[in-house]
Design a protein around this motif. Structure first.
Motif, PDB file in Angstrom:
ATOM      1  N   GLY A 168       0.788  -1.214   0.000  1.00  0.00           N
ATOM      2  CA  GLY A 168       0.000   0.000   0.000  1.00  0.00           C
ATOM      3  C   GLY A 168       0.826   1.272   0.000  1.00  0.00           C
ATOM      4  N   PHE A 169       0.131   2.371  -0.226  1.00  0.00           N
ATOM      5  CA  PHE A 169       0.734   3.711  -0.215  1.00  0.00           C
ATOM      6  C   PHE A 169      -0.229   4.634   0.519  1.00  0.00           C
ATOM      7  CE2 PHE A 169       1.074   8.001  -1.864  1.00  0.00           C
ATOM      8  CZ  PHE A 169       2.441   8.227  -1.814  1.00  0.00           C
ATOM      9  N   GLU A 170       0.316   5.486   1.415  1.00  0.00           N
ATOM     10  CA  GLU A 170      -0.545   6.408   2.131  1.00  0.00           C
ATOM     11  C   GLU A 170       0.162   7.726   2.390  1.00  0.00           C
ATOM     12  OE1 GLU A 170      -1.652   4.272   5.657  1.00  0.00           O
ATOM     13  OE2 GLU A 170       0.113   4.924   6.779  1.00  0.00           O
ATOM     14  N   GLY A 171      -0.645   8.758   2.577  1.00  0.00           N
ATOM     15  CA  GLY A 171      -0.142  10.074   2.931  1.00  0.00           C
ATOM     16  C   GLY A 171      -0.632  10.458   4.317  1.00  0.00           C
ATOM     17  N   ARG A 172       0.156  11.261   5.028  1.00  0.00           N
ATOM     18  CA  ARG A 172      -0.212  11.706   6.367  1.00  0.00           C
ATOM     19  C   ARG A 172       0.059  13.201   6.478  1.00  0.00           C
ATOM     20  NH1 ARG A 172       2.357  10.207  12.249  1.00  0.00           N
ATOM     21  NH2 ARG A 172       4.132  11.298  11.334  1.00  0.00           N
ATOM     22  N   PHE A 173      -0.871  13.938   7.077  1.00  0.00           N
ATOM     23  CA  PHE A 173      -0.679  15.374   7.248  1.00  0.00           C
ATOM     24  C   PHE A 173      -1.324  15.810   8.556  1.00  0.00           C
ATOM     25  CE2 PHE A 173      -4.560  14.639   4.899  1.00  0.00           C
ATOM     26  CZ  PHE A 173      -5.478  15.508   5.451  1.00  0.00           C
ATOM     27  N   GLY A 174      -0.785  16.882   9.128  1.00  0.00           N
ATOM     28  CA  GLY A 174      -1.315  17.378  10.388  1.00  0.00           C
ATOM     29  C   GLY A 174      -0.435  18.473  10.952  1.00  0.00           C
ATOM     30  N   ASN A 175      -0.604  18.742  12.257  1.00  0.00           N
ATOM     31  CA  ASN A 175       0.169  19.805  12.887  1.00  0.00           C
ATOM     32  C   ASN A 175       0.311  19.538  14.371  1.00  0.00           C
ATOM     33  OD1 ASN A 175      -2.182  21.223  14.310  1.00  0.00           O
ATOM     34  ND2 ASN A 175      -2.850  21.218  12.169  1.00  0.00           N
ATOM     35  N   CYS A 176       1.267  20.259  14.973  1.00  0.00           N
ATOM     36  CA  CYS A 176       1.536  20.118  16.399  1.00  0.00           C
ATOM     37  C   CYS A 176       2.127  21.416  16.928  1.00  0.00           C
ATOM     38  CB  CYS A 176       2.507  18.959  16.641  1.00  0.00           C
ATOM     39  SG  CYS A 176       2.893  18.657  18.383  1.00  0.00           S
ATOM     40  N   ASN A 177       1.649  21.862  18.087  1.00  0.00           N
ATOM     41  CA  ASN A 177       2.236  23.007  18.791  1.00  0.00           C
ATOM     42  C   ASN A 177       3.187  22.468  19.859  1.00  0.00           C
ATOM     43  OD1 ASN A 177       0.688  24.761  17.281  1.00  0.00           O
ATOM     44  ND2 ASN A 177      -0.884  24.986  18.836  1.00  0.00           N
ATOM     45  N   TYR A 178       4.457  22.377  19.538  1.00  0.00           N
ATOM     46  CA  TYR A 178       5.423  21.742  20.437  1.00  0.00           C
ATOM     47  C   TYR A 178       5.767  22.650  21.616  1.00  0.00           C
ATOM     48  CZ  TYR A 178       6.286  18.098  16.977  1.00  0.00           C
ATOM     49  OH  TYR A 178       6.154  17.038  16.122  1.00  0.00           O
ATOM     50  N   ASN A 179       5.947  22.022  22.779  1.00  0.00           N
ATOM     51  CA  ASN A 179       6.462  22.700  23.962  1.00  0.00           C
ATOM     52  C   ASN A 179       7.834  22.141  24.307  1.00  0.00           C
ATOM     53  OD1 ASN A 179       4.064  24.197  24.399  1.00  0.00           O
ATOM     54  ND2 ASN A 179       3.123  22.426  25.386  1.00  0.00           N
ATOM     55  N   ASN A 180       8.703  23.010  24.803  1.00  0.00           N
ATOM     56  CA  ASN A 180      10.024  22.562  25.245  1.00  0.00           C
ATOM     57  C   ASN A 180       9.860  21.896  26.615  1.00  0.00           C
ATOM     58  OD1 ASN A 180      12.683  22.261  26.037  1.00  0.00           O
ATOM     59  ND2 ASN A 180      13.320  24.198  25.101  1.00  0.00           N
ATOM     60  N   ILE A 181       9.975  20.561  26.661  1.00  0.00           N
ATOM     61  CA  ILE A 181       9.731  19.846  27.914  1.00  0.00           C
ATOM     62  C   ILE A 181      11.009  19.425  28.618  1.00  0.00           C
ATOM     63  CG2 ILE A 181       7.481  19.034  27.162  1.00  0.00           C
ATOM     64  CD1 ILE A 181       8.684  16.387  26.449  1.00  0.00           C
ATOM     65  N   ALA A 182      12.149  19.544  27.952  1.00  0.00           N
ATOM     66  CA  ALA A 182      13.435  19.248  28.590  1.00  0.00           C
ATOM     67  C   ALA A 182      14.539  19.872  27.757  1.00  0.00           C
ATOM     68  CB  ALA A 182      13.663  17.745  28.720  1.00  0.00           C
TER      69      ALA A 182
END
Length: 215
Positions: A168-182
């Protein structure tokens, strides 16, 4: 909002599992290994493409009916409780008049749920198309920093199977608001504002080719 989406995801999985008890002959588990590329984009960065990305997924298809529509189509809900992705990135920046490479690692763990269609044009050959919502927790590590937060992804793809094996073949998309945790020692040339490095939304895009085993 996020808690509501996760509650909805859990409820749909439970409901699908209960419904599938009467159609056990159609229920299919699967595991897949995939390879591909990811891209991350942040307002303060150039678009960063991964050196490579690998993924392991484990899930189950719950068919919504036994009889085929038009003699060849079945509709289902795909539920995945293991979707682990690792990607490696290299970013080159000028430091003191010289180019220096920085390594980043991305670790994602996600759940997936969504509708799918299964078309059987000939015996034992099935074309599987799908669209899934995939809430995840994402980590970015690099330069002695660790960033993490909830991420929202969507996955769409297609596969062709024969008996118990599929490609199979698939695409993935999205977003994230990263926080500095260390964090550890900072490199000031690389992070002129170390208290707020990637607090803005980071966009993710990617594709992968996979081998799936069904049982």
């Amino acid at each position: 909002m996020k808690k509501g989406l996760l509650l909805l995801l859990t409820s749909l999985l439970v409901a699908s599992s209960l419904y599938a008890q009467d159609t056990d002959i159609l229920r299919r588990k699967y595991s897949q290994i995939s390879f591909g590329k990811n891209t991350i984009k942040h307002e303060g960065w150039d678009k960063l493409k991964s050196d490579f990305a690998v993924n392991y997924t484990n899930g189950r298809t719950f068919y919504l009916h036994e009889d085929e529509v038009a003699g060849m189509v079945r509709f289902a809900i795909d539920g995945m409780w293991t979707d682990f992705t690792y990607a490696k990135y290299t970013r080159t920046l000028p430091v003191d008049g010289k180019n220096k490479s920085y390594k980043f690692n991305q670790f994602d763990y996600a759940l997936n749920i969504g509708p799918s269609a299964h078309i059987e044009p000939i015996d034992d050959v099935i074309v599987h198309t799908y669209f899934r919502y995939a809430p995840a927790y994402s980590l970015l590590t690099g330069d002695k920093q660790i960033y993490g937060n909830y991420a929202t992804y969507f996955v769409t793809g297609i596969s062709v199977s024969y008996d118990f094996i599929a490609l199979g073949f698939e695409g993935r998309f999205g977003n994230c608001n990263y926080n500095n945790i260390a964090s550890a020692k900072r490199i000031e040339q690389f992070k002129p504002n170390p208290e707020n490095v990637i607090s803005e939304r980071v966009k993710h895009r990617g594709w992968r080719v996979y081998l799936s085993l069904m049982f």
